[in-house]
Design an enzyme around this catalytic site. Structure first.
Site, PDB file in Angstrom:
ATOM      1  N   GLU A 106      -4.675   2.379  -4.526  1.00 34.58           N
ATOM      2  CA  GLU A 106      -3.216   2.421  -4.426  1.00 34.58           C
ATOM      3  C   GLU A 106      -2.654   1.156  -3.796  1.00 34.58           C
ATOM      4  O   GLU A 106      -1.480   1.101  -3.412  1.00 34.58           O
ATOM      5  CB  GLU A 106      -2.774   3.648  -3.607  1.00 34.58           C
ATOM      6  CG  GLU A 106      -3.122   3.607  -2.139  1.00 34.58           C
ATOM      7  CD  GLU A 106      -4.515   4.142  -1.837  1.00 34.58           C
ATOM      8  OE1 GLU A 106      -4.765   4.453  -0.660  1.00 34.58           O
ATOM      9  OE2 GLU A 106      -5.341   4.256  -2.765  1.00 34.58           O
ATOM     10  N   ASP A 133      -1.659   9.476 -10.762  1.00 34.03           N
ATOM     11  CA  ASP A 133      -1.665   8.349 -11.696  1.00 34.03           C
ATOM     12  C   ASP A 133      -0.255   8.014 -12.159  1.00 34.03           C
ATOM     13  O   ASP A 133       0.120   6.842 -12.279  1.00 34.03           O
ATOM     14  CB  ASP A 133      -2.539   8.679 -12.911  1.00 34.03           C
ATOM     15  CG  ASP A 133      -4.025   8.654 -12.593  1.00 34.03           C
ATOM     16  OD1 ASP A 133      -4.390   8.157 -11.497  1.00 34.03           O
ATOM     17  OD2 ASP A 133      -4.817   9.131 -13.428  1.00 34.03           O
ATOM     18  N   ASP A 149       0.851  -1.188   0.000  1.00 35.19           N
ATOM     19  CA  ASP A 149       0.000   0.000   0.000  1.00 35.19           C
ATOM     20  C   ASP A 149       0.890   1.242   0.000  1.00 35.19           C
ATOM     21  O   ASP A 149       1.781   1.377   0.852  1.00 35.19           O
ATOM     22  CB  ASP A 149      -0.901   0.011   1.235  1.00 35.19           C
ATOM     23  CG  ASP A 149      -1.937   1.124   1.162  1.00 35.19           C
ATOM     24  OD1 ASP A 149      -2.966   0.920   0.498  1.00 35.19           O
ATOM     25  OD2 ASP A 149      -1.710   2.185   1.774  1.00 35.19           O
ATOM     26  N   ASN A 151      -2.187  12.812  -3.825  1.00 31.68           N
ATOM     27  CA  ASN A 151      -3.146  13.253  -4.847  1.00 31.68           C
ATOM     28  C   ASN A 151      -3.651  14.662  -4.578  1.00 31.68           C
ATOM     29  O   ASN A 151      -3.780  15.481  -5.491  1.00 31.68           O
ATOM     30  CB  ASN A 151      -4.332  12.284  -4.894  1.00 31.68           C
ATOM     31  CG  ASN A 151      -4.106  11.134  -5.871  1.00 31.68           C
ATOM     32  OD1 ASN A 151      -3.313  11.245  -6.788  1.00 31.68           O
ATOM     33  ND2 ASN A 151      -4.796  10.033  -5.644  1.00 31.68           N
ATOM     34  N   HIS A 166      -4.526  14.558  -9.379  1.00 27.89           N
ATOM     35  CA  HIS A 166      -4.754  13.162  -9.716  1.00 27.89           C
ATOM     36  C   HIS A 166      -3.930  12.697 -10.910  1.00 27.89           C
ATOM     37  O   HIS A 166      -3.569  11.515 -10.985  1.00 27.89           O
ATOM     38  CB  HIS A 166      -6.241  12.932  -9.992  1.00 27.89           C
ATOM     39  CG  HIS A 166      -7.089  12.994  -8.760  1.00 27.89           C
ATOM     40  ND1 HIS A 166      -7.131  11.969  -7.847  1.00 27.89           N
ATOM     41  CD2 HIS A 166      -7.902  13.959  -8.271  1.00 27.89           C
ATOM     42  CE1 HIS A 166      -7.950  12.279  -6.849  1.00 27.89           C
ATOM     43  NE2 HIS A 166      -8.427  13.497  -7.088  1.00 27.89           N
TER      44      HIS A 166
END
Length: 319
Positions: A239, A213, A196, A204, A209
């Site tokens: 994630e 990504d 994680d 983010n 975002h």
């Protein structure tokens, strides 16, 4: 669609028709002479599906959409000299294919009884019909193989996450049970590493975002490149990522997890920022298949270990 005359009075020659090639005899000519010739306008349907008939294209062209491919958009083009409807006559069944004139055309109509008589009395017709059906079977098999390959391509495509390129949950749900079963059968170890990315929401919110990504895709590439060819990398959700390690016991799995943790910490996401995974590290949980465990409890064990890594301060591994 209307009858414009008989074949014997038309300008068309028997030798130009595939089904009667090398069977252009006076007997065949006599049998075909009274067969009707019809004219069909462009886009007009030819077959109503209620009768079994043989249609031979004399001019223009037909489009045939098999009933089994309805809605697929695949249309077979029938050109002058070619025919359609043989199968329905041989099966003595209604022709369910959708037959439509692609352009104005003239068709020779042969009723089932007459076709059977031609088969019985003219060896050349029987040979040509067998050759034609063999060709169509080969073509149908080739189309089936292409569809199977295309279907497998799209199936594989559906098993990969679009952003990271890793396998997705659908793949995991299909494959992990089989891996667990194989591990039990062979008596070989199987381990999972749940990963994680720490504080990813904060990343983010800070960088946007699109940057998130990019960071996630970069982290996925680090994990994929750090694994053996026999291992598997999965995007478990959001994630959260996973590494599946066949033939790997807990000790070796912890070593793999440590390597992944270190590489993620050192990887530069954006070259122009000159920092290693800005505000991003990873917490990792390791679990190995134990006696009596199924795939669900194995994932739960790895997830519990991941939670302990987070509770201990993140940027570390736990078992």
């Amino acid at each position: 669609m209307n009858i414009i005359g008989a074949f014997g009075a038309s300008r068309h020659a028997i030798r130009d028709l595939q089904l009667f090639r090398d069977a252009d005899t006076p007997a065949v000519a006599a049998l075909l002479a009274a067969c009707p010739v019809i004219r069909v306008a462009q886009d007009e349907p030819v077959e109503d599906g209620l009768r079994a008939r043989l249609y031979i294209v004399l001019s223009g062209s037909l489009g045939v959409q098999p009933a089994t491919a309805s809605g697929s958009g695949e249309i077979q083009r029938i050109l002058p000299g070619e025919s359609v409807g043989e199968q329905s006559v041989l099966d003595d069944a209604a022709n369910l294919d959708a037959i439509t004139a692609l352009e104005d055309c003239e068709l020779l109509v042969v009723e089932p009884d007459l076709l059977w008589r031609l088969i019985d009395e003219a060896d050349g017709v029987a040979r040509n019909l067998l050759r034609l059906l063999s060709f169509r079977i080969r073509a149908a098999n080739a189309l089936l193989r292409r569809r199977q390959k295309l279907g497998e391509f799209y199936r594989q495509l559906s098993m990969n996450d679009g952003l990271t390129g890793l396998y997705n949950r659908a793949w995991l749900n299909d494959m992990l049970p089989a891996m667990v079963a194989r591990s039990r059968q062979d008596g070989t170890p199987l381990s999972l590493v749940m990963i994680d990315l720490d504080h990813f929401k904060r990343f983010n919110d800070t960088y946007g975002h699109t940057a998130g990504d990019t960071a996630l895709a970069t982290a996925a590439a680090v994990i994929r490149n750090a694994l053996r060819p026999s291992d598997f990398a999965v995007r478990y959700g959001g994630e959260e990522l996973m590494a599946i390690l066949p033939n790997t016991n807990r000790v070796l799995a912890e070593m793999v997890a440590g390597r992944l943790c270190g590489r993620l910490r050192e990887t530069v996401v954006f070259d122009d920022m000159r920092v290693a995974l800005p505000h991003l590290t990873a917490s990792l949980g390791v679990a190995s298949l134990a006696r009596g465990q199924d795939e669900r409890s194995l994932v739960e064990a790895a997830d519990a270990a991941l939670y302990r890594a987070k509770e201990a301060g993140r940027d570390r591994i736990s078992t």
